[in-house]
Design an enzyme around this catalytic site. Sequence first.
Site, mmCIF file in Angstrom:
data_model
loop_
_atom_site.group_PDB
_atom_site.id
_atom_site.type_symbol
_atom_site.label_atom_id
_atom_site.label_comp_id
_atom_site.label_asym_id
_atom_site.label_seq_id
_atom_site.Cartn_x
_atom_site.Cartn_y
_atom_site.Cartn_z
ATOM 1 N N ASP A 495 1.153 -0.941 0.434
ATOM 2 C CA ASP A 495 0.467 0.011 0.503
ATOM 3 C C ASP A 495 1.051 1.364 0.051
ATOM 4 O O ASP A 495 2.170 0.984 0.237
ATOM 5 C CB ASP A 495 -1.102 0.167 1.745
ATOM 6 C CG ASP A 495 -1.530 1.560 1.492
ATOM 7 O OD1 ASP A 495 -2.438 1.059 -0.048
ATOM 8 O OD2 ASP A 495 -2.057 1.070 2.083
ATOM 9 N N GLY A 867 -4.362 -0.101 6.550
ATOM 10 C CA GLY A 867 -5.447 -0.327 6.934
ATOM 11 C C GLY A 867 -6.255 -1.592 6.665
ATOM 12 O O GLY A 867 -6.135 -1.677 6.452
#
Length: 1175
Positions: A495, A867
């Site tokens: 990410d 996340g």
Amino acid sequence: MRSWKGFGQSKDHMYRKIGEEEPDVTQVLNPGTDDQLDCHGYRKTVCCVSLYYVLCVLTLGGFWLVLYWKPDWKIRFTKTPCSLASADEVLLKDQSSQLFTADVLLMTAREGYQSFAVKQELSSCDESTSILSVNQGSALRYFVHQHVRYIWNQSNGKFETLCGLDVGTKCSSFHEDFKGLSVTEQWKKLDLYGPNEIDVEVKSYIVLLFEEVLNPFYIFQLFSVVLWMCDDYYFYSGCIILISVVSIVMSLYETKKQRRILRDMVASHKSMVHVSRGNGVFEDLPMTQLVPGDVIVIPKHGCTMSCDAVLLVGNCIVNESMLTGESVPVTKTPLPNQPDSDEVFSPDDVHKRYTLFCGTQVIQTRYYGAGKVTAVVVRTGYSTSKGRLVRAILYPKQMDFKFYTDAIRFVQILFLIALCGMAYNLYVFIKRGESVRRIILRTLDIITIVVPVALPAAMTVGTIYAQNRLKKEGIFCISPPRINMCGKLNSICFDKTGTLTEDGLDLYGVVPVQEDRFLHVVQHPTDLPTGPFLAAMATCHSLTMIEGELKGDPLDLKMFESTNWLLEEPGQDTSRFDMMVPTIVKPCNKEIYFSAYDQKMLPYEIGIVRQFVFTSDLQRMSVITRTLGSSHMDLYCKGSPEKVAHLCNVESLPCDFHYVLQRYTMKGFRVIAVAWKPLDPALTWHRASRIQRETVECELTFLGLIIMQNSLKPETTPVIRQLKAANIRVVMVTGDNMHTAISVARDCAMVDEEEKVIMVKASPPSKNSEAVIHWEYAEVNLDNELTVSHEERDKPYSTLNIESRADNFHFAIDGGSFGVIRVHFPDILPKICVRGTIFARMSPDQKGNLIEHLQDLGYVVGMCGDGANDCGALKTAHAGISLSEAEASVASPFTSKTPNIECVPTVIREGRAALVTSFGVFKYMALYSMIQFVTVMILYTLETNMSDMQFLYIDLVITTTVAILMGHTSAYHKLVPHPPRGSLVSVSNLFSILSQTFVVIVVQISAYYYLTSQPWYSKEKLRPVLNQNNQVCPETTTLFIVGSYQYLILSVAFSKGPPYRKRIWTNVLFLIAVVLLSMFTAFLWFQFSPTLSKFFEFKLISSEYNGFKMTILLMLTIHFVVAMSIESFIVDRNLPSKIKKCLCSKEPRSKHKVLEKEMANVQSWPPVGEVTFAG
């Protein structure tokens, strides 16, 4: 994109009887999607069920146990195939060949039960709607698989996926048809859809214990323990029981703990929801009773959404970090009411900005006057976006790790060897006339000798040590088997935000334009003179005050805060839309505040009249403002330099615009262009609130550039370079826009300076055109506010020079294009995945889909994110590493306390060390079995056997100690380019096992014949004396000693060092154990203690025959040298595999390697500058 098939509701649908056709026995559910299932119908038969119970009783539960392990066997045995229309159970097979069973349930339709529309995809792009006919009082047939309901559709004789208003519902119908459900309608739908809850089942300890104990491994252990106890082998049996109990208790505790954490994470607070009943009537309803079609009221001060709903009235400010990972609040606006439009609602794509998703936090609502903010429920329960995410965690795609599948195959081979030994044993004992009990015990005992009971436990030793070392590094692992998988990782997906980069943005400076020329960089915007540029920075944003704090996009926040202005919003937070007073921005500085219009001494305040929000398609946002005392309104626009430049008058653009832009973007800055336009004084407030943005966003005056920088974490680039040097592919998978991702990829060395980035832009089919792919260069570090230089854009596109770029290009693609290519260009998708480095604007589902595609191509994939939107991908990957201790850690096998990617090389190094250890321990346990098997076969032939104490010394003292300590060697400090071998049945490993087995047999037979050749050896004089189940004789003593040393020799030979583990002498405990055991075995061999000799039931061999004993030790020394030479000079250098390659050249097995080879040989690939149409 996933194609949901199911039920969309409309109030005016009525029953209609449709003639039935005889349905098929099999059916494909969700065809063409990742959830595709082959469905087979089965019906219970009394005869088969009766036979099943009889066999279960006759086999004392053995038959039941086998069918418990294989439920597909059970359904085939107890039931017969039938049409799905009459089936009471279905057998389901997914795309990875996993088999599941599900009972077909019946739901009695209530009186007046409404019919439901079923969306059916035809062979063409057209869609039609058929009606599900349910007579009043009749039963509705359905089954549930992984929390998804499949309803029987009588009209076409098929099961269809049940879904809500997200399929086949026109946007206009939300405004026209949904005013609120009556109580009766609501309860009927509740029967069909079930409660609106995402409930993760936490099984009781009793159920978990039952499931754990029935594991084949524990059943085999139970069989072995019972057999040993019947043979009076109590000591080792007790140890195995103790180890098993501890293992089961720990496993049950961890399993229940993780389930509880997941349940608590996804559980919604049981709250009441204000629901419309039509005609202005509202009532409070438990959130668990919501169904698609309900009209709900969003509270003034926000809430956590318990369903997916489309917004009809009012605005909502929402925190979607649970889904996207981005903590920036987003504004949701009402779905436009277009009565004449045939547009179909698509909440996950086109109409995402109008949809409130389950699990997201509505911070506050804003509405007109005394009106209510309302939304229509479109999906509930596990059908929601949050539900799909939880299902991805609960039911990840099955992954086959070659090491484990090979281990199972090898154990099966050991079983075959055991069968051969059992057959030989039967022959010998029957010929000898032994008792039946002795024949049975000795024959069955061969299985426990050849297939070591401690094998699974021993193979976990390396992972347990690695898990503890990772814990010391602040990396926690909840799934130890994944550690071995880390040893084969060859692709890591990262990410971006919070993982590779810091969370925030920094303002580098602004570059204003004066007299059509760029000025020098102004690092502090407060130094800018009062004018359009400063006003644009203060007004052109989407910031808002929430509970007294300024909230919004980090870029907008940095930009506005740098101006040192104030933002004021009049009225209460939830009632600003009924006010004609706009949001006000004004400078803090007193001189500036009054200087702009000092002739009137009016304060310098700018009101934001209208916002045109940023969209990724337009790549810009604009605001209409009015300065206090001014006679006209102004429009300020910021966005992509290319897009904004096209909207500006050519005369206002500096001649060096493209040069300056390229200079900053090549340095990795995020560049935003700003423009301005004074509007017609005749434009009124009323017209401004309704005017189309295309009308005013034209003929602008270019003001300059805003330069932002998104800082990389200092650890990012060194780690990326380290991974690339180890031939580990690195990929960025982010929810951010493509150009930002490209910029970060260049900055962190994912993409080197000399490498090209090719943007793959795909468009879905429309009424006038088919799906297409555009292939374009991205020559500079870009984001959604960046573009290529003017000179580069004016050059004609040409095909890449293949000869000079073998590995010199990377694909960059966004989520929208990824979805289009998956559906319309499935043959191109593998090539995109093989050469794609930047995947931007990827939804949580798409992140997981990408990882699955990479796995299908033969990659062993790791995922690193921070996340909750990464949960599905973290669970899907072979090794998911979470940098967050919140939601993502539940789904992720690994969680790092250190919030940077330095943990990734650590996990890989420990994985490689654990994998090499597992290989070594497996080979050691296999050879341990073969050593004991050879010893026992020789002794059985001689009508003798080892004593219980001898077996105990071998099994518990030597083997257990050595197997435990072999894995204590730490991981090597460097990542080398080649990972360890991952297959137990590779040529080199097979050669190692077979050659070492051959040496073991030669040494044992040589020792036996050397014994029998001694002049003092005489069968008549030293005839064995029967001692219960073994014979005290020199044969047992000699072969026991030889075997004991062979266990130690092979433990050293299989303890590998660099390049995956440290040197063997760094494992001090292991070396001490080997030395002490060698010395103690020598002590036994030379029989210095008659008491010990008696305890071990040795045959005393006089000290005058020490020459014989020394010769045996010399033979064992030669065995040690041969064993080490085989491993060091043949196996470690992979000579058997190299010889095999020379003799028979083979194409690469991995799909990604085949594709790489194919693409390298195609001169026209990739077709840069061309357009690819769907075939």
